[in-house]
Design a protein around this motif. Structure first.
Motif, PDB file in Angstrom:
ATOM      1  N   THR A   3      -3.902  -2.824  -0.604  1.00  0.00           N
ATOM      2  CA  THR A   3      -4.535  -3.889  -1.372  1.00  0.00           C
ATOM      3  C   THR A   3      -4.312  -5.223  -0.682  1.00  0.00           C
ATOM      4  O   THR A   3      -3.190  -5.531  -0.262  1.00  0.00           O
ATOM      5  CB  THR A   3      -3.958  -3.951  -2.802  1.00  0.00           C
ATOM      6  OG1 THR A   3      -4.170  -2.692  -3.447  1.00  0.00           O
ATOM      7  CG2 THR A   3      -4.630  -5.044  -3.613  1.00  0.00           C
ATOM      8  N   VAL A   4      -5.390  -5.985  -0.574  1.00  0.00           N
ATOM      9  CA  VAL A   4      -5.291  -7.356  -0.074  1.00  0.00           C
ATOM     10  C   VAL A   4      -5.878  -8.280  -1.142  1.00  0.00           C
ATOM     11  O   VAL A   4      -6.748  -7.887  -1.922  1.00  0.00           O
ATOM     12  CB  VAL A   4      -6.016  -7.545   1.274  1.00  0.00           C
ATOM     13  CG1 VAL A   4      -5.437  -6.627   2.333  1.00  0.00           C
ATOM     14  CG2 VAL A   4      -7.518  -7.309   1.134  1.00  0.00           C
ATOM     15  N   ARG A   5      -5.363  -9.505  -1.166  1.00  0.00           N
ATOM     16  CA  ARG A   5      -5.845 -10.487  -2.135  1.00  0.00           C
ATOM     17  C   ARG A   5      -6.479 -11.642  -1.366  1.00  0.00           C
ATOM     18  O   ARG A   5      -5.812 -12.380  -0.655  1.00  0.00           O
ATOM     19  CB  ARG A   5      -4.705 -10.982  -3.013  1.00  0.00           C
ATOM     20  CG  ARG A   5      -5.150 -11.903  -4.148  1.00  0.00           C
ATOM     21  CD  ARG A   5      -3.975 -12.297  -5.039  1.00  0.00           C
ATOM     22  NE  ARG A   5      -3.397 -11.139  -5.711  1.00  0.00           N
ATOM     23  CZ  ARG A   5      -2.154 -10.681  -5.504  1.00  0.00           C
ATOM     24  NH1 ARG A   5      -1.362 -11.308  -4.622  1.00  0.00           N
ATOM     25  NH2 ARG A   5      -1.702  -9.637  -6.146  1.00  0.00           N
ATOM     26  N   ARG A   6      -7.788 -11.756  -1.509  1.00  0.00           N
ATOM     27  CA  ARG A   6      -8.541 -12.739  -0.738  1.00  0.00           C
ATOM     28  C   ARG A   6      -9.161 -13.759  -1.667  1.00  0.00           C
ATOM     29  O   ARG A   6     -10.031 -13.414  -2.478  1.00  0.00           O
ATOM     30  CB  ARG A   6      -9.621 -12.045   0.098  1.00  0.00           C
ATOM     31  CG  ARG A   6     -10.322 -12.951   1.092  1.00  0.00           C
ATOM     32  CD  ARG A   6     -11.397 -12.203   1.846  1.00  0.00           C
ATOM     33  NE  ARG A   6     -11.896 -12.985   2.966  1.00  0.00           N
ATOM     34  CZ  ARG A   6     -13.026 -12.732   3.609  1.00  0.00           C
ATOM     35  NH1 ARG A   6     -13.781 -11.695   3.249  1.00  0.00           N
ATOM     36  NH2 ARG A   6     -13.418 -13.502   4.618  1.00  0.00           N
ATOM     37  N   GLU A   7      -8.680 -14.984  -1.546  1.00  0.00           N
ATOM     38  CA  GLU A   7      -9.183 -16.085  -2.363  1.00  0.00           C
ATOM     39  C   GLU A   7      -9.184 -15.702  -3.840  1.00  0.00           C
ATOM     40  O   GLU A   7     -10.151 -15.942  -4.580  1.00  0.00           O
ATOM     41  CB  GLU A   7     -10.588 -16.486  -1.893  1.00  0.00           C
ATOM     42  CG  GLU A   7     -10.592 -17.003  -0.445  1.00  0.00           C
ATOM     43  CD  GLU A   7     -11.986 -17.300   0.065  1.00  0.00           C
ATOM     44  OE1 GLU A   7     -12.955 -16.896  -0.609  1.00  0.00           O
ATOM     45  OE2 GLU A   7     -12.106 -17.918   1.132  1.00  0.00           O
ATOM     46  N   GLY A   8      -8.101 -15.079  -4.282  1.00  0.00           N
ATOM     47  CA  GLY A   8      -7.902 -14.749  -5.686  1.00  0.00           C
ATOM     48  C   GLY A   8      -8.425 -13.402  -6.117  1.00  0.00           C
ATOM     49  O   GLY A   8      -8.072 -12.914  -7.203  1.00  0.00           O
ATOM     50  N   GLY A  41       0.795  -1.208   0.000  1.00  0.00           N
ATOM     51  CA  GLY A  41       0.000   0.000   0.000  1.00  0.00           C
ATOM     52  C   GLY A  41       0.828   1.259   0.000  1.00  0.00           C
ATOM     53  O   GLY A  41       2.065   1.225   0.036  1.00  0.00           O
ATOM     54  N   THR A  42       0.124   2.394  -0.027  1.00  0.00           N
ATOM     55  CA  THR A  42       0.753   3.716   0.003  1.00  0.00           C
ATOM     56  C   THR A  42       0.040   4.574   1.037  1.00  0.00           C
ATOM     57  O   THR A  42      -1.127   4.326   1.384  1.00  0.00           O
ATOM     58  CB  THR A  42       0.674   4.399  -1.372  1.00  0.00           C
ATOM     59  OG1 THR A  42      -0.715   4.506  -1.764  1.00  0.00           O
ATOM     60  CG2 THR A  42       1.443   3.607  -2.418  1.00  0.00           C
ATOM     61  N   PHE A  47       6.427  -4.405   1.079  1.00  0.00           N
ATOM     62  CA  PHE A  47       5.043  -3.952   1.197  1.00  0.00           C
ATOM     63  C   PHE A  47       4.847  -2.503   0.734  1.00  0.00           C
ATOM     64  O   PHE A  47       3.862  -2.182   0.078  1.00  0.00           O
ATOM     65  CB  PHE A  47       4.562  -4.054   2.648  1.00  0.00           C
ATOM     66  CG  PHE A  47       4.292  -5.451   3.131  1.00  0.00           C
ATOM     67  CD1 PHE A  47       3.950  -6.469   2.255  1.00  0.00           C
ATOM     68  CD2 PHE A  47       4.369  -5.745   4.491  1.00  0.00           C
ATOM     69  CE1 PHE A  47       3.695  -7.756   2.724  1.00  0.00           C
ATOM     70  CE2 PHE A  47       4.110  -7.019   4.962  1.00  0.00           C
ATOM     71  CZ  PHE A  47       3.771  -8.027   4.076  1.00  0.00           C
ATOM     72  N   PHE A  48       5.789  -1.630   1.133  1.00  0.00           N
ATOM     73  CA  PHE A  48       5.546  -0.194   1.003  1.00  0.00           C
ATOM     74  C   PHE A  48       6.600   0.560   0.196  1.00  0.00           C
ATOM     75  O   PHE A  48       6.470   1.763  -0.019  1.00  0.00           O
ATOM     76  CB  PHE A  48       5.438   0.448   2.387  1.00  0.00           C
ATOM     77  CG  PHE A  48       4.414  -0.197   3.273  1.00  0.00           C
ATOM     78  CD1 PHE A  48       3.069  -0.169   2.955  1.00  0.00           C
ATOM     79  CD2 PHE A  48       4.791  -0.860   4.438  1.00  0.00           C
ATOM     80  CE1 PHE A  48       2.122  -0.763   3.776  1.00  0.00           C
ATOM     81  CE2 PHE A  48       3.857  -1.459   5.266  1.00  0.00           C
ATOM     82  CZ  PHE A  48       2.516  -1.417   4.924  1.00  0.00           C
ATOM     83  N   GLY A  49       7.674  -0.123  -0.222  1.00  0.00           N
ATOM     84  CA  GLY A  49       8.697   0.527  -1.033  1.00  0.00           C
ATOM     85  C   GLY A  49       9.886   1.004  -0.228  1.00  0.00           C
ATOM     86  O   GLY A  49       9.886   1.022   1.009  1.00  0.00           O
ATOM     87  N   GLY A  92       1.256   6.432  11.085  1.00  0.00           N
ATOM     88  CA  GLY A  92       0.237   5.420  10.864  1.00  0.00           C
ATOM     89  C   GLY A  92       0.744   4.017  10.641  1.00  0.00           C
ATOM     90  O   GLY A  92      -0.052   3.128  10.308  1.00  0.00           O
ATOM     91  N   LEU A  93       2.048   3.773  10.844  1.00  0.00           N
ATOM     92  CA  LEU A  93       2.614   2.423  10.665  1.00  0.00           C
ATOM     93  C   LEU A  93       3.215   1.962  11.985  1.00  0.00           C
ATOM     94  O   LEU A  93       4.073   2.646  12.566  1.00  0.00           O
ATOM     95  CB  LEU A  93       3.681   2.417   9.577  1.00  0.00           C
ATOM     96  CG  LEU A  93       4.321   1.051   9.269  1.00  0.00           C
ATOM     97  CD1 LEU A  93       3.277   0.053   8.780  1.00  0.00           C
ATOM     98  CD2 LEU A  93       5.438   1.207   8.241  1.00  0.00           C
TER      99      LEU A  93
END
Length: 595
Positions: free
Chosen positions: A289-294, A277-278, A524-526, A556-557
């Motif tokens: 962004t998360v990837r859940r079950e494709g 994310g950014t 994750f963040f660069g 925020g991290l």
């Protein structure tokens, strides 16, 4: 003044009088009067209450000046004995006889609690050797537990409406909202901070790549059992049943994690990968962004907590001469679950930390011919009595929450002194096994500054082994030992040693630890965020853990990491900091990174 002079009423009186003097000196903003309450070499450790950070100030004059400067904003007052805590008593801390007392106080932001240790050796008036101040909760956001528990009116007596299960399922879907806090990882770090946040009313979602909560433990090697006693290694609010074994097997612990997430009503998405994310500095919000079950889902939380393990992030795979030519199987210890398919074959384990020893012992139990490679000296202690010495206070009947506060009172100089004493006791207790190891060429140490295994974990996250049998196998020659400087190169069949001899293996397991979690941040963040945040874990120049449980340089991290006990105790302060940032009470980041 001697220990015998301090009856229970005398201890209570001494702590009460000292707190009254502290209140007066702070109110008067009198640095000299305040400094006189401390030994010259005393230290003050603050967890959030004065500094919105975790910080230690060394020296009476320095502590007095910092307390007064910080108190202009926080307006701390009302220092008094804590009625719900253990009564003041004589104790030995880091080899010093002290009167130890718990106290409460109030600030402009919330309710504080702390611990003071009055030194008995320096005579009267009793002065403080150590002062701890903590912010336990923010005003208006008290923990919803005990008498303050939820009433249940949202789903009780709503005949024909949504019941509790309907509401829980709806809440966990996040159909029309993003969580205030996104937590990456559903191990002890993720579950503990999620439970703390939920209890103070913060909407938090955990995402975890595994299929089930607890898989982070279930999927580890077959024989794994905790090396900490069960009464030490619990999660917040819910102790294990007292029928449980002292040392908990991994699958039992994994099942408990799943149970815990359910009974604490934590929002968890399993089979969900955190992509990255950014951060928008103007809006002060993440787009992740998360990837859940494709399928990918974009969320916009205000805060992100990385709870993937701290020192257990990206596997470290060192470049070993010729390893790319080896024709057998090569695994990192994170990939090793069971050696069953290598039964009765030849295996080489590289590394003599906890994972290296456990993998070697597991393979040996399966009939494998096993050699272990030592790359640097290892701190070796027995499980009992040495391994449990550092947590002995948890076995003495004091409530766990009180012991957590006592542990929090230890500045790094205090930890060094205490662990040096313990390390010498461990050497005496473990002399037999250490002598036997030395006889076969195994190299041991007692850690930097002679502080033993516990501070080795704090400083570097590994380099030690609590013996549950593998040291005996090495000492008896049941598991072969090679020093790294004996190895010339790997070959397609195994190893060529510097003396020209060769050894054949079917399997190589790299128990070589992990890269710093900063590299996970980079993925994750660069680079910009990773370089801003810096190293994670280890001790900084101020004697505190780098970037863990406290603000980072990236707004925020946050990071929660460490053992079950560390996550349980420190998650309270991490949760308060996140809530304070959400409410605009604190900036939620640190201007500069120390160390």
């Amino acid at each position: 003044m001697s220990r015998s002079d301090m009856s229970a009423p005398a201890c209570l009186s001494a702590v009460t009088e000292w707190l009254q003097k502290l209140d007066i000196a702070l109110d008067a903003q009198d640095p000299d009067r305040l400094a006189d309450l401390f030994l010259p070499e005393a230290d003050w450790r603050d967890l959030v209450s004065f500094t919105w950070d975790i910080r230690t100030t060394l020296g009476a004059r320095e502590a007095a000046a910092e307390l007064i400067a910080r108190n202009h904003d926080v307006k701390a007052s009302g220092f008094a004995l804590a009625p719900a805590r253990t009564a003041p008593r004589v104790a030995v801390r880091a080899g010093d006889d002290v009167v130890e007392g718990f106290f409460t106080f109030e600030t402009a932001f919330g309710h504080g609690e702390g611990v003071v240790r009055l030194d008995l050796a320096a005579g009267e008036p009793l002065r403080a050797r150590t002062l701890l101040t903590t912010l336990q909760e923010l005003t208006g956001f008290e923990e919803r537990r005990g008498a303050n528990r939820p009433h249940g009116t949202a789903y009780s007596r709503t005949f024909g409406g949504k019941n509790w299960l309907d509401l829980r399922q709806e809440e966990q879907r996040y159909d029309d909202r993003s969580p205030e806090v996104l937590i990456v990882g559903a191990g002890q770090a993720g579950l503990s901070i999620a439970a703390r946040l939920r209890t103070i009313g913060v909407d938090a979602l955990i995402v975890d790549k595994h299929e089930r909560v607890g898989d982070v433990w279930r999927k580890r090697y077959h024989s794994l059992t905790l090396h900490n006693e069960s009464w030490v290694a619990s999660l917040p609010y819910v102790p294990y049943p007292d029928t449980w074994p002292t040392y908990i097997p991994k699958d039992k612990l994994g099942n408990w994690f799943e149970h815990y997430a359910d009974i604490m009503e934590l929002n968890v998405w399993t089979s969900t990968e955190f992509v990255g994310g950014t951060y928008d500095e103007d809006e002060q919000i993440w787009t992740v962004t998360v990837r859940r079950e494709g399928a990918e889902r974009v969320l916009r939380p205000r805060h992100v907590v990385i709870a993937t393990g701290g020192v257990s992030g990206v596997p470290n795979r060192p470049r070993l001469a010729g390893l790319e030519d080896f024709r057998g199987d090569v695994l990192h210890s994170t990939q090793y679950t069971s050696g069953a398919r290598f039964e009765n074959r030849k295996a080489l384990v590289v590394g003599t930390g906890t994972s290296g020893h456990d993998v070697a012992q597991d393979l040996h139990a399966l009939g494998c011919e096993v050699d272990i490679v030592q790359r640097q000296p290892t701190t070796v202690v027995s499980l009992e009595p040495s391994g449990i010495m550092v947590y002995a206070l948890y076995s003495e009947g004091t409530p766990t929450e009180d012991v957590d506060l006592i542990a929090a009172a230890n500045s790094f100089p205090t930890l060094i002194k205490a662990n040096q004493i313990l390390a010498q006791r461990m050497l005496e207790a473990d002399k037999d096994i250490l002598d036997r190891l030395h006889a076969v060429g195994f190299r041991t140490d007692i850690g930097e500054d002679g502080t033993g295994f516990h501070l080795k974990y704090n400083r570097r996250g590994g380099g030690y082994y609590i013996n549950v049998g593998c040291s005996d196998l090495i000492a008896d020659g049941e598991i072969g030992l090679l020093q790294a400087d004996q190895i010339a190169t790997f070959t397609p069949q195994g190893l060529e040693l510097v003396d020209g001899s060769t050894r054949e293996y079917d399997l190589v397991v790299l128990a070589t630890g992990y890269r710093n979690q900063q590299e996970e941040v980079r993925a994750f963040f660069g680079d910009a965020v990773a370089d801003k945040v810096g190293l994670i874990w280890g001790v900084d120049d101020g004697g505190e853990m780098r970037n863990v449980w406290r603000p980072t340089a990236q707004r925020g991290l946050w990071f929660n990491a460490g053992s079950l006990a560390a996550c349980r105790g420190n998650s309270k302060y991490l949760a308060v900091q996140i809530l304070a940032a959400l409410q605009g009470m604190s900036p939620g980041y640190r201007e500069t990174e120390r160390g």
